[in-house]
Scaffold this active site. Structure first.
Site, PDB file in Angstrom:
ATOM      1  N   MET A   1      39.155 -17.245  -6.487  1.00 24.86           N
ATOM      2  CA  MET A   1      38.016 -17.736  -7.274  1.00 24.86           C
ATOM      3  C   MET A   1      38.447 -18.916  -8.126  1.00 24.86           C
ATOM      4  SD  MET A   1      35.403 -15.842  -6.505  1.00 24.86           S
ATOM      5  CE  MET A   1      34.194 -15.419  -7.747  1.00 24.86           C
ATOM      6  N   CYS A   2      37.744 -19.264  -9.110  1.00 27.00           N
ATOM      7  CA  CYS A   2      37.873 -20.410 -10.003  1.00 27.00           C
ATOM      8  C   CYS A   2      36.718 -21.357  -9.689  1.00 27.00           C
ATOM      9  CB  CYS A   2      39.164 -21.220  -9.875  1.00 27.00           C
ATOM     10  SG  CYS A   2      40.647 -20.323 -10.365  1.00 27.00           S
ATOM     11  N   GLY A   3      36.207 -21.978 -10.723  1.00 27.42           N
ATOM     12  CA  GLY A   3      35.132 -22.939 -10.535  1.00 27.42           C
ATOM     13  C   GLY A   3      35.603 -24.321 -10.957  1.00 27.42           C
ATOM     14  N   ARG A  30      32.916 -17.293 -11.613  1.00 17.27           N
ATOM     15  CA  ARG A  30      34.152 -17.731 -10.973  1.00 17.27           C
ATOM     16  C   ARG A  30      35.353 -17.678 -11.914  1.00 17.27           C
ATOM     17  NH1 ARG A  30      34.441 -20.184  -6.432  1.00 17.27           N
ATOM     18  NH2 ARG A  30      32.577 -20.300  -5.149  1.00 17.27           N
TER      19      ARG A  30
END
Lengths: 350, 502
Positions: A1-3, A30
């Protein structure tokens, strides 16, 4: 994840940080509240000729003195100050963010073709590996990274990024998995003019790290993204490759595609893979890299992470989520999804 | 002092109920274990080397061979091998010869390394559905590329030198015609050609029957310079200078005159029946500068069209030597570990000289990186590669590709009996005796070797996919994908690998 989200205004019109704060917060799913950060280009017009060194200090007594001694060996500090912060409910100061506006003395690196950059790169590596309790996390001219452990809104409010104005912004909402959530491990990662935000995990990190370390870089932030900033610095600044070529090295075409290309294209792509095989990045990633005149977004070769682009007037947006772009710019047009490994580049008008 | 005979090593028995006295065992055993007396099969177990040819050929499964139980007084220090070596040397006054690689139970570092796999955050890649790239280029690479652009068009300025293009990182190491049979070499040559990879000719010249496969053959220049002329050099896809070999670092080679039949004599360019002795050193190489001159001479002779490799045995200062080689015009360094096989070596060398290839590759890779030149030269690991996991591990430690030797022989039928130096290989591999050579069918054996390379390549791609990697470049030197299981701290430091759980 991560945005991730990035925007460039190709006409160099400045944007304050409030819109990107909103956009990043739109991607809270995220993140996990353990890291967020922003970088803006054009934020220090009064000191545009100086390298803006952002440093996390664990204390401002011995450690700060040691860093300043090192800086003064290589140049002159024009101005320094604590980076203004405003404590939020969940963010308490773990480190003390400090900034220096620094002018290196090019005569001290006589054999270099880019002596000032090389001095600053040397200082970043030296301080980060030899002075415990000090971490230089931002070192370019007229740009600044602002990051901490926390949710995007909290980190934005902690630094009041809405008070800064830049023509390029990148931002990142972190969901740490492979390393602990800590201030230094939050994105963006920066070295000199390069700033990087990344969603994913670089499974080739061991190879990339050992490659980059043989050119004098030291990976000290305990996370894989750091290596991307150094790879861009090596390939584009020191080896003189165009950003498109650097992306071809990091996310190259497959051999069977190369075998089918016209002769000249085949020659170029084969040479890149042969010469820069150790810079090839594997694993899931979507990355946006900024330099003072452009942003570059690209994904891994089989697109294991999402990337969306949109345009509105002079502005190019690149993000993990269309919703984030729309939160920043409801009138966005030309929403597109680049193919795996295909670079999307937005350049400022000359 | 009376030195008696040593006890039997193997006990051969035949089930009389099953045996139909077809005499295939007698025909198949070149060591003379079996003979017929009237209606009975007589057995001389003392001659048995456990090559298993008789077992494999018996139509009734009547034969069994077992290792003789210990009948010396047990002792942890004075093992049977130690005592027998003394008996034999006290009797003969000679160096003991042996074959087939180090036979002492040193811990195998490969077996104490485990590979990593992806879970959730970095998805593993399914090699059945996604492209997995096993292609590897062996040779000199530029440290950087230069381009010029004009009118939006980009041209590459940097000229790349010739590299070998491998479709799998598995090559077959050098085993000469003389040490192994022509049928064995043909089998290997067909297999590498079909697999898109390469094999070494060894120091035995290139027999004309192998000319059709020459684009997949690496010719060797060793200290004896047997078979080397311009025709030989020009036929190879690459040239390898052999300085040392893992099974016997620091010594040369010796092909006994009995093995130098007409064909071998012609191919090696030596008189019929003469001993082919490769000296320990090359007599024109006594320094790194001399080696550099030979590298350049070979390149000059072949108009700089062929990559030149240099092979050294894994020894404690391999890293410094390899760095010197990398700075010559050499395109690749081959590091041969102390578990490498051999046709014939003094036992004392085979078992006691050299170091494991795992440690050597790790230190060579680290040294080349510390000097910023790792990317400009290729590293080939050999000596003790037994399975695809070994290949994945040695690439993660820094190799570009591997040479296999013993494994390819095993694929052709070799049972690792360790008696190659006698020249009586019952499987037709390490022999020149015509009747024995004829036992190896190149059609069948080449398919077996090709199958092995194919199977290992598939397994390697599965291991890479599990680690979330879809190109071999990203496995190379990727020590993060390895963990040491119960390795001591000093070895972990040499390997630059973290312990399990870290």
């Amino acid at each position: 994840m991560c945005g991730i989200i990035g925007v460039i205004d190709r006409g160099r019109e400045l944007m304050d940080g409030s819109a990107i704060r909103t956009a990043l917060a739109r991607m809270d799913e995220r993140g996990s509240g353990e890291g967020a950060g922003y970088v803006a280009y054009g934020v220090y017009p009064d000191y545009a000729d100086y390298y803006a060194l952002h440093i996390f200090y664990d204390n401002v007594h011995e450690t700060k003195k040691a860093v300043e001694q090192e800086l003064c060996k290589w140049g002159m500090i024009e101005h320094q100050e604590a980076i203004p912060t405003y404590e939020q409910g969940n963010i308490r100061k773990v480190h003390i963010p400090w900034r220096y506006f620094f002018k290196p003395d090019p005569l001290l690196m006589p054999k270099s073709t880019t002596p000032e950059d090389d001095i600053v790169m040397h200082l970043v590596m030296k301080v980060n590996t030899t002075i415990p309790g000090a971490l230089i996390y931002s070192s370019g001219k007229n740009l600044g990274v602002f990051k901490a452990s926390g949710w995007p809104e909290e980190v934005a409010d902690f630094y009041r990024i809405q008070d800064y104005k830049g023509y390029i912004w990148l931002a990142h909402n972190r969901y740490p998995t492979n390393t602990p959530g800590w201030w230094g491990g939050a994105h963006p990662f920066n070295l000199l003019h390069w700033s990087v935000v990344h969603n994913g995990e670089i499974t080739s990190y061991g190879t990339n790290r050992r490659y980059i370390e043989s050119f004098g870089y030291s990976c000290s932030m305990f996370t894989d993204t750091e290596v991307v900033a150094y790879l861009f610095d090596l390939l584009v600044r020191r080896h003189g490759l165009a950003p498109e070529m650097a992306v071809k090295a990091m996310a190259p075409a497959f051999w069977d595609e190369i075998d089918r290309m016209p002769a000249k294209e085949q020659q170029i792509n084969r040479a890149i893979r042969m010469a820069y095989g150790s810079a090839l990045m594997n694993g899931p990633f979507a990355i946006v890299v900024a330099k003072p005149d452009a942003i570059v977004g690209f994904t891994d070769r089989i697109k294991l992470r999402p990337l969306v682009t949109g345009e509105c007037g002079d502005r190019l947006y690149i993000s993990s989520e269309e919703a984030a772009i729309r939160a920043m710019e409801p009138a966005v047009e030309k929403i597109a999804m680049p193919r795996a490994g295909e670079p999307v580049i937005g350049r400022v008008y000359v | 002092m009376t030195i008696g005979s040593v006890p039997l090593k193997f006990k051969v028995s035949v089930d009389a109920e099953q045996c139909m006295l077809c005499e295939r065992c007698i025909e198949n055993c070149p060591y003379g274990v079996f003979r017929r007396e009237g209606d009975q099969l007589r057995i001389n177990s003392r001659q048995c080397v456990a090559c298993h040819r008789c077992v494999a050929m018996c139509p009734r499964d009547a034969i069994s061979i077992e290792e003789r139980p210990m009948d010396y007084r047990s002792h942890p220090l004075w093992t049977p091998e130690v005592r027998e070596a003394i008996y034999n040397q006290a009797r003969t006054g000679r160096i003991i010869l042996s074959g087939m690689g180090n036979a002492l139970p040193y811990p195998v570092i490969f077996d104490s390394l485990v590979l990593d796999a992806c879970q959730v955050t970095n998805p593993s890649i399914d090699p059945l559905r996604e492209p997995m790239e096993m292609r590897t280029y062996i040779g000199k690479k530029p440290s950087r590329l230069e381009f010029v652009s004009h009118n939006g068009d980009v041209d590459l300025v940097t000229q790349l030198v010739p590299n070998l293009q491998l479709e799998t990182p598995i090559m077959i190491g050098h085993m000469s015609y003389g040490a192994i049979s022509l049928n064995a070499q043909k089998s290997l040559a067909r297999a590498v050609t079909a697999s898109g990879t390469f094999m070494g000719t060894g120091e035995g010249g290139l027999h004309q029957d192998l000319y059709p496969y020459q684009d997949h053959m690496i010719v060797q220049v060793a200290s004896g310079r047997f078979g080397v002329d311009i025709n030989y050099l020009e036929r190879g896809a690459a040239i390898e200078i052999k300085i040392g070999q893992g099974a016997k670092p620091g010594i040369g080679g010796h092909l006994p005159g009995e093995k130098v039949c007409a064909d071998v004599s012609c191919t090696r360019m030596i008189p019929l029946g003469s001993d082919a002795i490769s000296p320990a050193p090359h007599h024109d190489i006594y320094s790194i500068e001399d080696l550099k001159q030979l590298v350049r001479s070979l390149k000059e002779a072949t108009e700089w069209k062929k990559p030149v490799f240099v092979k050294i045995a894994a020894v404690h200062n391999s890293a410094a030597i390899a760095a010197g080689i990398a700075r010559s015009a050499a395109d690749a360094v081959v590091i041969d570990g102390f578990r490498g096989g051999t046709g014939a070596a003094p036992r004392v060398f085979r078992d006691h000289v050299g170091i494991p290839v795992e440690a050597a590759i790790a230190s060579v890779d680290a040294k080349l990186r510390s000097q910023g030149i790792r990317n400009e030269v290729s590293l080939i690991a050999s000596g003790g590669i037994r399975e695809s996991a070994d290949i994945a591990k040695i690439i993660a430690l820094g190799a570009d590709a591997v040479y296999i030797g013993t494994a390819a022989l095993v694929a052709m039928g070799c049972r690792v009996c360790g008696t190659c130096y006698k020249g009586l290989c019952p499987w037709g591999i390490a022999t020149q005796r015509e009747d024995l050579v004829a036992r190896l069918d190149p059609e069948v054996a080449s398919k077996n070797v090709e199958n092995l390379i194919h199977a290992w390549t598939l397994e390697l791609s599965e291991l890479m996919g599990a680690a979330g990697i879809n190109s071999i470049e990203s496995l190379r030197g990727n020590r993060d994908r390895l963990r040491g299981y119960l390795l001591d701290e000093s070895i972990l430091k040499v390997l630059d690998v973290k312990p399990v759980g870290a």
